[in-house]
Design a protein around this motif. Structure first.
Motif, PDB file in Angstrom:
ATOM      1  N   GLY A   1       0.788  -1.227   0.000  1.00 46.81           N
ATOM      2  CA  GLY A   1       0.000   0.000   0.000  1.00 46.81           C
ATOM      3  C   GLY A   1       0.822   1.279   0.000  1.00 46.81           C
ATOM      4  N   LEU A   2       1.955   1.286   0.688  1.00 46.53           N
ATOM      5  CA  LEU A   2       2.790   2.486   0.716  1.00 46.53           C
ATOM      6  C   LEU A   2       3.203   2.895  -0.682  1.00 46.53           C
ATOM      7  CD1 LEU A   2       4.373   4.481   2.655  1.00 46.53           C
ATOM      8  CD2 LEU A   2       6.345   2.993   2.235  1.00 46.53           C
ATOM      9  N   ILE A   3       3.541   1.912  -1.503  1.00 44.87           N
ATOM     10  CA  ILE A   3       3.961   2.182  -2.878  1.00 44.87           C
ATOM     11  C   ILE A   3       2.759   2.531  -3.749  1.00 44.87           C
ATOM     12  CG2 ILE A   3       4.967   1.160  -4.953  1.00 44.87           C
ATOM     13  CD1 ILE A   3       7.013   1.851  -2.820  1.00 44.87           C
ATOM     14  N   GLU A   4       1.698   1.742  -3.671  1.00 38.38           N
ATOM     15  CA  GLU A   4       0.549   2.004  -4.544  1.00 38.38           C
ATOM     16  C   GLU A   4      -0.022   3.401  -4.337  1.00 38.38           C
ATOM     17  OE1 GLU A   4      -4.045   0.641  -5.422  1.00 38.38           O
ATOM     18  OE2 GLU A   4      -2.754  -0.749  -4.313  1.00 38.38           O
TER      19      GLU A   4
ATOM     20  N   PHE B   1       8.815   5.800 -15.282  1.00 42.08           N
ATOM     21  CA  PHE B   1       8.475   5.085 -14.061  1.00 42.08           C
ATOM     22  C   PHE B   1       7.151   4.334 -14.218  1.00 42.08           C
ATOM     23  CE2 PHE B   1      11.191   8.557 -12.811  1.00 42.08           C
ATOM     24  CZ  PHE B   1      11.957   8.061 -11.761  1.00 42.08           C
ATOM     25  N   ARG B   2       7.083   3.170 -13.560  1.00 45.69           N
ATOM     26  CA  ARG B   2       5.835   2.419 -13.479  1.00 45.69           C
ATOM     27  C   ARG B   2       5.602   2.030 -12.029  1.00 45.69           C
ATOM     28  NH1 ARG B   2       5.381   4.446 -17.600  1.00 45.69           N
ATOM     29  NH2 ARG B   2       4.980   3.570 -19.670  1.00 45.69           N
ATOM     30  N   ASN B   3       4.449   2.438 -11.499  1.00 43.03           N
ATOM     31  CA  ASN B   3       4.085   2.087 -10.126  1.00 43.03           C
ATOM     32  C   ASN B   3       3.328   0.764 -10.155  1.00 43.03           C
ATOM     33  OD1 ASN B   3       2.671   1.860  -7.580  1.00 43.03           O
ATOM     34  ND2 ASN B   3       3.134   4.020  -7.236  1.00 43.03           N
ATOM     35  N   LEU B   4       3.982  -0.286  -9.658  1.00 44.21           N
ATOM     36  CA  LEU B   4       3.394  -1.624  -9.634  1.00 44.21           C
ATOM     37  C   LEU B   4       3.003  -2.027  -8.216  1.00 44.21           C
ATOM     38  CD1 LEU B   4       5.885  -3.427 -12.071  1.00 44.21           C
ATOM     39  CD2 LEU B   4       3.796  -2.161 -12.626  1.00 44.21           C
ATOM     40  N   GLY B   5       2.819  -1.025  -7.350  1.00 51.26           N
ATOM     41  CA  GLY B   5       2.409  -1.320  -5.981  1.00 51.26           C
ATOM     42  C   GLY B   5       1.002  -1.882  -5.933  1.00 51.26           C
ATOM     43  N   TRP B   6       0.735  -2.683  -4.906  1.00 51.03           N
ATOM     44  CA  TRP B   6      -0.597  -3.295  -4.749  1.00 51.03           C
ATOM     45  C   TRP B   6      -0.901  -3.364  -3.258  1.00 51.03           C
ATOM     46  CZ3 TRP B   6      -2.614  -5.911  -9.404  1.00 51.03           C
ATOM     47  CH2 TRP B   6      -3.956  -6.279  -9.275  1.00 51.03           C
ATOM     48  N   SER B   7      -1.903  -2.649  -2.818  1.00 54.42           N
ATOM     49  CA  SER B   7      -2.230  -2.596  -1.390  1.00 54.42           C
ATOM     50  C   SER B   7      -2.465  -3.990  -0.820  1.00 54.42           C
ATOM     51  CB  SER B   7      -3.477  -1.737  -1.162  1.00 54.42           C
ATOM     52  OG  SER B   7      -3.208  -0.390  -1.474  1.00 54.42           O
ATOM     53  N   GLY B   8      -1.876  -4.246   0.334  1.00 58.68           N
ATOM     54  CA  GLY B   8      -2.031  -5.543   0.981  1.00 58.68           C
ATOM     55  C   GLY B   8      -1.086  -6.605   0.474  1.00 58.68           C
ATOM     56  N   ASP B   9      -0.174  -6.226  -0.404  1.00 57.77           N
ATOM     57  CA  ASP B   9       0.714  -7.231  -0.993  1.00 57.77           C
ATOM     58  C   ASP B   9       1.741  -7.728   0.014  1.00 57.77           C
ATOM     59  OD1 ASP B   9       1.366  -8.835  -3.166  1.00 57.77           O
ATOM     60  OD2 ASP B   9       2.946  -7.490  -3.846  1.00 57.77           O
ATOM     61  N   THR B  10       2.236  -8.940  -0.224  1.00 56.40           N
ATOM     62  CA  THR B  10       3.309  -9.537   0.567  1.00 56.40           C
ATOM     63  C   THR B  10       4.402  -9.994  -0.398  1.00 56.40           C
ATOM     64  OG1 THR B  10       2.625 -11.876   0.430  1.00 56.40           O
ATOM     65  CG2 THR B  10       1.493 -10.482   2.052  1.00 56.40           C
ATOM     66  N   VAL B  11       5.481 -10.499   0.144  1.00 57.04           N
ATOM     67  CA  VAL B  11       6.557 -10.993  -0.718  1.00 57.04           C
ATOM     68  C   VAL B  11       6.117 -12.199  -1.532  1.00 57.04           C
ATOM     69  CG1 VAL B  11       8.476 -10.096   0.644  1.00 57.04           C
ATOM     70  CG2 VAL B  11       7.481 -12.325   1.241  1.00 57.04           C
ATOM     71  N   TYR B  12       4.991 -12.812  -1.153  1.00 53.07           N
ATOM     72  CA  TYR B  12       4.449 -13.925  -1.935  1.00 53.07           C
ATOM     73  C   TYR B  12       3.410 -13.451  -2.941  1.00 53.07           C
ATOM     74  CZ  TYR B  12       6.904 -17.064   1.194  1.00 53.07           C
ATOM     75  OH  TYR B  12       7.898 -17.727   1.886  1.00 53.07           O
ATOM     76  N   ASN B  13       3.171 -12.131  -2.977  1.00 49.60           N
ATOM     77  CA  ASN B  13       2.264 -11.500  -3.942  1.00 49.60           C
ATOM     78  C   ASN B  13       0.814 -11.958  -3.802  1.00 49.60           C
ATOM     79  OD1 ASN B  13       4.946 -11.780  -6.343  1.00 49.60           O
ATOM     80  ND2 ASN B  13       4.458 -10.040  -5.045  1.00 49.60           N
ATOM     81  N   ASP B  14       0.389 -12.182  -2.569  1.00 45.79           N
ATOM     82  CA  ASP B  14      -0.985 -12.616  -2.304  1.00 45.79           C
ATOM     83  C   ASP B  14      -2.028 -11.688  -2.912  1.00 45.79           C
ATOM     84  OD1 ASP B  14      -0.952 -14.684   0.415  1.00 45.79           O
ATOM     85  OD2 ASP B  14       0.852 -13.524  -0.020  1.00 45.79           O
TER      86      ASP B  14
END
Length: 346
Positions: free
Chosen positions: A49-52, A77-90
């Motif tokens: 979320g911080l990135i998105e 630049f491309r913002n590929l952030g996703w709120s709630g994401d984890t290192v496993y990309n849930d």
């Protein structure tokens, strides 16, 4: 012919060694402080979320665009952030397992072929003590276990993420930057004070320092730079967040300065008060809006998934965003050039 004395020879050797040592040190310093960005670089932000949410106000990207200097022209630049994401990309999974989320990220990385990738993960572990923070079946139970066990799961997942990024980006990927999440704030009751969370975040930071070194990645410690090591649980008097976790626009402006400082860029004279800087930021926000709809269309279930038999014919319109985004990036580059031309004159 007079032969040099022993002490004269020793002096020459000492001066030679001193010069060599200075040269090596200077070269090392030059490499460590050299500009991260090169002309025409493609840059990707990956995280939660911080990135998105950074795409909504544009301060982070605008700041990096400005501190890159006149020599860093053509940055995209491309913002590929996703709120709630984890290192496993849930969070990136639509309806399936985390693997679906990893596949989604892998596709966009393979398509974009970034030269520089910023990674921001770790808050998922610090915020989830005793609770599972990933649905990855093989490690879900362990993620809710003791701290050491949860961190082991986190670092293993992070390593797999980095390996996948390198594979999908190929030889284009030159730099990876591991960014530690910033500390959480205490805004008073009824919100939590986050003292224990920040203690855990500090432990995450310590682990990520070794992780970055192992992977020969750059390391930006937002936790330390933004006061995490000094946090004692007191109520924040000048908050940068709305709720202790999610940053305000002004909070992002300050975070962006710390972000850039952590990369070795000077930010003392950085201002957003003039019209050129404001127009640059607004143009970046618009570009981010266009790209968001390009890679995350709101009706993707109808366009690409199990209801595509109803409206799948409209999927052909998604690539039509590309020339619009390119046009907007040309506007950004023009504003950027005007900004540096103005600075050169002044």
């Amino acid at each position: 012919m007079k032969m040099p004395s022993f002490f004269s020879s020793l002096k020459v050797i000492f001066c030679t060694l001193l010069f060599f040592q200075f040269s090596v040190h200077a070269d090392h310093h030059a490499k460590s402080s050299a500009s991260l960005f090169q002309k025409g670089d493609r840059v990707a932000f990956v995280g939660g979320g911080l990135i998105e949410r950074a795409r909504l106000n544009g301060y982070l990207e605008t700041t990096l665009t400005m501190v890159a200097g006149a020599q860093g022209s053509g940055l995209k630049f491309r913002n590929l952030g996703w709120s709630g994401d984890t290192v496993y990309n849930d969070a990136r999974s639509s309806f399936g397992k985390p693997q679906e989320g990893r596949d989604r990220l892998g596709r966009i990385i393979a398509e974009w072929k970034p030269n520089v990738v910023f990674l921001n993960y770790g808050a998922e572990v610090a915020l989830s003590e005793g609770l599972p923070w990933t649905d990855e079946s093989a490690v879900k139970k362990q993620s809710a276990g003791k701290w050491e066990e949860s961190m082991k799961v986190f670092l293993e997942g992070y390593q797999k993420l980095v390996d996948a990024l390198r594979k999908n980006a190929g030889d284009n990927l030159r730099e990876i930057v591991v960014v530690v999440p910033p500390p959480l704030e205490n805004l008073g009751d009824p919100l939590p004070n986050h003292k224990s969370t920040n203690i855990r975040m500090g432990k995450v930071r310590d682990a990520l320092a070794g992780f970055a070194k192992k992977n020969e990645a750059h390391f930006v410690d937002l936790f330390a730079q933004m006061g995490g090591d000094k946090f004692e649980g007191k109520i924040t008097t000048n908050p940068l967040t709305n709720d202790g976790l999610h940053f305000t626009d002004s909070g992002y402006q300050k975070l962006a300065r710390h972000f850039s400082h952590g990369l070795g860029y000077p930010v003392e004279d950085l201002e957003f008060s003039d019209s050129l800087s404001q127009n640059l930021r607004k143009s970046i926000i618009e570009k981010n809006r266009l790209f968001f709809h390009r890679w995350r269309p709101a009706n993707e279930t109808y366009l690409f998934l199990f209801r595509k038999h109803e409206q799948g014919n409209n999927a052909k319109e998604i690539p039509q965003f590309d020339p619009i985004i390119e046009k907007q990036e040309a506007v950004i580059e023009d504003l950027r050039n005007q900004l540096f031309k103005k600075e050169a004159i002044n």
